[in-house]
Design a protein around this motif. Structure first.
Motif, PDB file in Angstrom:
ATOM      1  N   PRO A 171       0.838  -1.208   0.000  1.00 55.15           N
ATOM      2  CA  PRO A 171       0.000   0.000   0.000  1.00 55.15           C
ATOM      3  C   PRO A 171       0.867   1.251   0.000  1.00 55.15           C
ATOM      4  O   PRO A 171       1.309   1.706   1.041  1.00 55.15           O
ATOM      5  CB  PRO A 171      -0.804  -0.130   1.302  1.00 55.15           C
ATOM      6  CG  PRO A 171       0.051  -0.973   2.190  1.00 55.15           C
ATOM      7  CD  PRO A 171       0.813  -1.895   1.299  1.00 55.15           C
TER       8      PRO A 171
ATOM      9  N   SER B 280       1.606   3.684  -9.092  1.00 57.42           N
ATOM     10  CA  SER B 280       0.198   3.638  -9.496  1.00 57.42           C
ATOM     11  C   SER B 280       0.049   3.333 -10.984  1.00 57.42           C
ATOM     12  O   SER B 280      -1.045   2.998 -11.432  1.00 57.42           O
ATOM     13  CB  SER B 280      -0.481   4.976  -9.183  1.00 57.42           C
ATOM     14  OG  SER B 280      -0.001   6.013 -10.027  1.00 57.42           O
TER      15      SER B 280
ATOM     16  N   ASN C  70      -5.274  -0.502  -1.534  1.00 63.48           N
ATOM     17  CA  ASN C  70      -4.497   0.733  -1.377  1.00 63.48           C
ATOM     18  C   ASN C  70      -5.407   1.922  -1.078  1.00 63.48           C
ATOM     19  O   ASN C  70      -5.112   2.763  -0.226  1.00 63.48           O
ATOM     20  CB  ASN C  70      -3.701   0.993  -2.658  1.00 63.48           C
ATOM     21  CG  ASN C  70      -2.444   1.787  -2.395  1.00 63.48           C
ATOM     22  OD1 ASN C  70      -2.305   2.453  -1.373  1.00 63.48           O
ATOM     23  ND2 ASN C  70      -1.524   1.737  -3.331  1.00 63.48           N
TER      24      ASN C  70
ATOM     25  N   THR D 160       1.085  -2.280   7.629  1.00 67.24           N
ATOM     26  CA  THR D 160       1.497  -2.392   6.226  1.00 67.24           C
ATOM     27  C   THR D 160       1.854  -3.825   5.874  1.00 67.24           C
ATOM     28  O   THR D 160       1.445  -4.343   4.822  1.00 67.24           O
ATOM     29  CB  THR D 160       2.688  -1.457   5.951  1.00 67.24           C
ATOM     30  OG1 THR D 160       2.330  -0.115   6.268  1.00 67.24           O
ATOM     31  CG2 THR D 160       3.099  -1.533   4.485  1.00 67.24           C
TER      32      THR D 160
END
Length: 578
Positions: A113, A146, A509, A549
């Motif tokens: 993430p 991304s 995410n 995480t």
């Protein structure tokens, strides 16, 4: 009389399907990620205590410069993504030994993430680099993460589904690796790469705001750009400035669609694997203009064609026809073993230090993490289900009906590119008053951020269906559900799995900004692993940030390995059209 049916290749090997538990390679890669995150956390602790960000002006005259800065960050991240994709995906597709490490690594990397890891990256870089450089690098890293994963998965999927007869033809003509890449692999994967590039840019716009407005306590890392402008306008409640910022963003997106993506889609139609030309090929006014331009023809004949021939000759000498792979020499084996031992020692030391940090997390916090994972998993599953229900029919319609696509596709491109994080505060005004409150809002934001991965992959799959197969189904009288079952769904299956993998990772995410929101000076949060991570970031609780995480990474990797990876293998083995 029973009607004949179209069939796809049926050769499924369960031993290669991924229907097995995690292997030692997966655990080794996971430990490596743990060590990297721990190293970033340790560096973050040494970051400056106070950092002053740049002033963001809301004057409309600044918007062209802000738009230019944002486009350059997006372009830099995209170029890095393309280079990474072409190299990484090709090695993973053709080297089975490397694939055993590279694909689990890709699963883990796309599962990290980044919105929770961004504080670690940014604070770690600011500890060793000047503030402005650290902030710019961190923003490019966030946008890169991304953009890159769906491109890499799409490229890998294209390489592993190239028809056998085309591979045999390239072997008969003794094409070296460069000519095979140029004349077979890149053309075959071009349609998927272009549509996933559009999705990568749309996803990049989604994360652009987070990349340009990042703050941690007294540390302000704002960067001039459209994302920072929209955020500053929202904070000041200046609706006119918000309108200016959204208008500038939409203008940039429409310009890119008309001047870049639509011409590329029209140009890529030539790479369809089909025996019959399409009745309604995609068109672009800008592509037609450039094709008829005398200047473009002159440059092509006098500059690009000679340059292309020189590059081909140079690369053909540098990469001769591949011979059978030779076994490694003794010194290469020993060098590899020594390197492996050094890496294992380093990973072992880092893992021990990370475990020591995790011991600072108490039992109640671990229970909070476990409950949060279950709650977020339910939201992710619901968001994916809703996305599948509408993206498959709409994507097929856009990919097969050019008249409909010419109207709807630019609208979809704009809608996908408008960052949901910019609209989320406005939506909260209404959603928080409804039953479900932030739970409903969290699912909506996950949907807004991830449904486009599925839609663009469905469009690419529908657009790549050969015209001769469409004629065949018409001649056989296949209509309605029978046509969907025998042609459309099997042809879409590899693209659906690619989109689902990236959409699932994107939904996890997005939970970080969907489950923990600062609105009207108050913190609104709901139960979820994203809320745990965001709360730990706000409080500077690095052990809890590391624990949350890592748990999210492990859960997403398990889902990928036990659900998506077997389906990916099925797509490779069963639904290859040849």
């Amino acid at each position: 009389m029973k009607k004949p049916q179209l069939t796809f290749r049926q050769n499924f090997d369960p031993q290669r399907s991924g229907l097995r538990s995690l292997q030692w390679v997966d655990w080794l890669v996971l430990i490596g990620i743990i060590v990297l995150i721990y190293a970033g956390v340790r560096l973050a602790a040494n970051a400056p205590a106070v950092v002053t960000g740049r002033e963001i002006s809301l004057e409309p005259t600044r918007l062209p410069w802000y738009a230019l800065f944002s486009i350059l960050r997006m372009l830099g991240a995209y170029l890095l993504s393309v280079v990474f994709t072409l190299i990484y995906g090709r090695v993973a597709a053709y080297n089975r030994r490397a694939e055993k490490v590279m694909m689990p690594l890709l699963d883990v990397l796309q599962s990290v993430p980044i919105l929770s890891f961004l504080p670690v990256v940014l604070l770690g870089l600011s500890a060793i680099l000047p503030q402005n450089i650290a902030a710019e690098l961190a923003s490019v890293v966030l946008i890169f993460t991304s953009q890159v994963w769906n491109l890499t998965f799409a490229w890998y999927q294209s390489l592993t589904t190239i028809p056998k007869e085309l591979r045999e033809a390239s072997a008969i003509f003794r094409l070296n690796s460069w000519l095979r890449f140029k004349n077979l692999e890149l053309p075959f994967g071009m349609i998927s790469l272009i549509w996933n590039s559009m999705m990568s840019w749309a996803g990049g716009w989604f994360f652009l705001m987070a990349a340009e407005i990042f703050t941690v306590g007294q540390r302000d890392f704002r960067l001039p750009g459209l994302g920072a402008y929209l955020h500053e306008a929202s904070l000041q409640g200046d609706l006119q400035a918000v309108g200016y910022g959204l208008a500038a963003l939409i203008l940039v997106i429409v310009a890119l669609d008309q001047l870049v993506w639509r011409p590329l889609i029209a140009w890529s139609d030539r790479f369809k694997v089909e025996m019959v030309e399409s009745d309604n090929p995609p068109t672009s006014w800008f592509y037609s203009l450039m094709s008829s331009s005398r200047l473009a023809r002159f440059l092509g004949e006098r500059l690009f064609s000679p340059l292309n021939e020189r590059v081909d000759r140079w690369l053909m000498r540098r990469f001769p026809v591949e011979q059978e792979e030779r076994p490694p020499s003794r010194w290469q084996m020993w060098a590899g073993r020594l390197l492996a031992i050094a890496v294992l020692v380093l990973l072992g030391y880092g893992a021990i230090r990370a475990v020591l940090m995790l011991t600072q997390v108490d039992g109640s916090e671990w229970g909070q993490i476990g409950l949060g994972v279950v709650a977020t998993a339910v939201r992710v599953g619901l968001a994916l289900l809703i996305a599948l229900l509408w993206t498959i029919p709409v994507g097929v319609l856009i990919g097969t009906n050019q008249r409909f696509a010419s109207v709807v596709q630019p609208i979809v491109q704009v809608a996908a590119s408008v960052p949901a994080t910019a609209l989320f505060p406005v939506l909260l005004l209404f959603i928080l008053q409804l039953p479900g409150g932030l739970n409903l809002a969290a699912v909506l934001l996950m949907l807004m951020g991830t449904q486009w991965y599925l839609l663009f992959n469905v469009i690419a799959g529908a657009n790549a269906i050969p015209q001769d197969l469409k004629y065949t189904t018409a001649l056989l009288g296949l209509k309605g559900w029978q046509r969907w079952r025998t042609l459309i769904l099997p042809a879409l299956f590899p693209y659906l799995i690619t989109g689902a993998i990236t959409a699932s990772g994107g939904a996890w995410n997005a939970s970080i900004v969907a489950e923990y929101v600062t609105f009207s000076g108050k913190v609104q949060q709901t139960t979820g692993i994203g809320a745990v991570i965001s709360h730990a970031t706000d409080q500077g609780n690095y052990p809890l940030l590391l624990a949350g995480t890592l748990v999210m990474v492990v859960v997403v990797v398990l889902i990928n390995r036990l659900v998506w990876r077997p389906l990916y293998r099925q797509a490779e083995e069963i639904y290859r059209m040849e």
